[in-house]
Scaffold this motif. Structure first.
Motif: not given
Length: 181
Positions: A39-57
């Motif tokens: 929703x926000x173009x100001x974030x450093x990641x592009x949409x879909x780029x966040x890949x952290x898994x549940x265990x990593x989070x």
């Protein structure tokens, strides 16, 4: 990490809870970050780029919980996490007095006072944790964010040209802001 658990009625009587995140929030945090990125173009990641898994989070949140100079607080409305503030304290002895933070809120809740509530709670936590300096980077064209940070005493201390590349050939300049507590 310290504990935050505050309730406030904001815009149009919406009740918001700001509280420290816990490991059970991991799945919701992943979805929140993915939504905000889309929703926000100001974030450093592009949409879909966040890949952290549940265990990593879960590990990330646990590390924040046991840290004395880091914080992850969430904003909750009707049981849904709609925003967060994350403060990453530095680990080196000469830098433990400061850290960098970010704020993210889903678009449906922009302009309702949640950003201000998150900032107030984070700054109060900083004071209690002995933090002397808070820093952030913000897109130069993100006027809403810049005004929020200035409202709480943050000042522009630098400018990073072409700091983030958008896939359409456009670059975003970012500002460095900080506040001495």
């Amino acid at each position: 990490m310290g504990v935050i658990n505050q309730v406030k009625k904001i815009n149009k009587g919406i009740e918001v809870i700001i509280r420290t995140a816990n490991i059970q929030d991991s799945g919701k945090m992943i979805e929140l970050i993915k939504t905000i990125d889309s929703e926000n173009r100001y974030m450093i990641r592009k949409p879909g780029e966040y890949k952290k898994t549940l265990s990593e989070m879960e590990l990330r949140i646990n590390n924040i919980i046991i840290s004395k100079n880091s914080l992850l607080a969430v904003a909750e409305v009707d049981g849904q996490i709609v925003g967060y503030v994350k403060f990453d304290g530095k680990n080196k002895k000469r830098l433990k007095h400061k850290g960098e933070f970010s704020v993210g809120i889903i678009k449906n809740y922009w302009g309702k006072g949640i950003g201000s509530f998150l900032m107030e709670e984070m700054l109060g936590w900083c004071k209690n944790a002995g933090i002397v300096k808070a820093e952030l980077k913000v897109a130069e064209e993100n006027n809403r964010g810049i005004q929020l940070y200035k409202k709480y005493g943050f000042k522009v201390v630098g400018r990073l040209e072409k700091d983030v590349y958008l896939e359409n050939g456009e670059y975003l300049n970012f500002l460095l802001m900080d506040k001495i507590m």
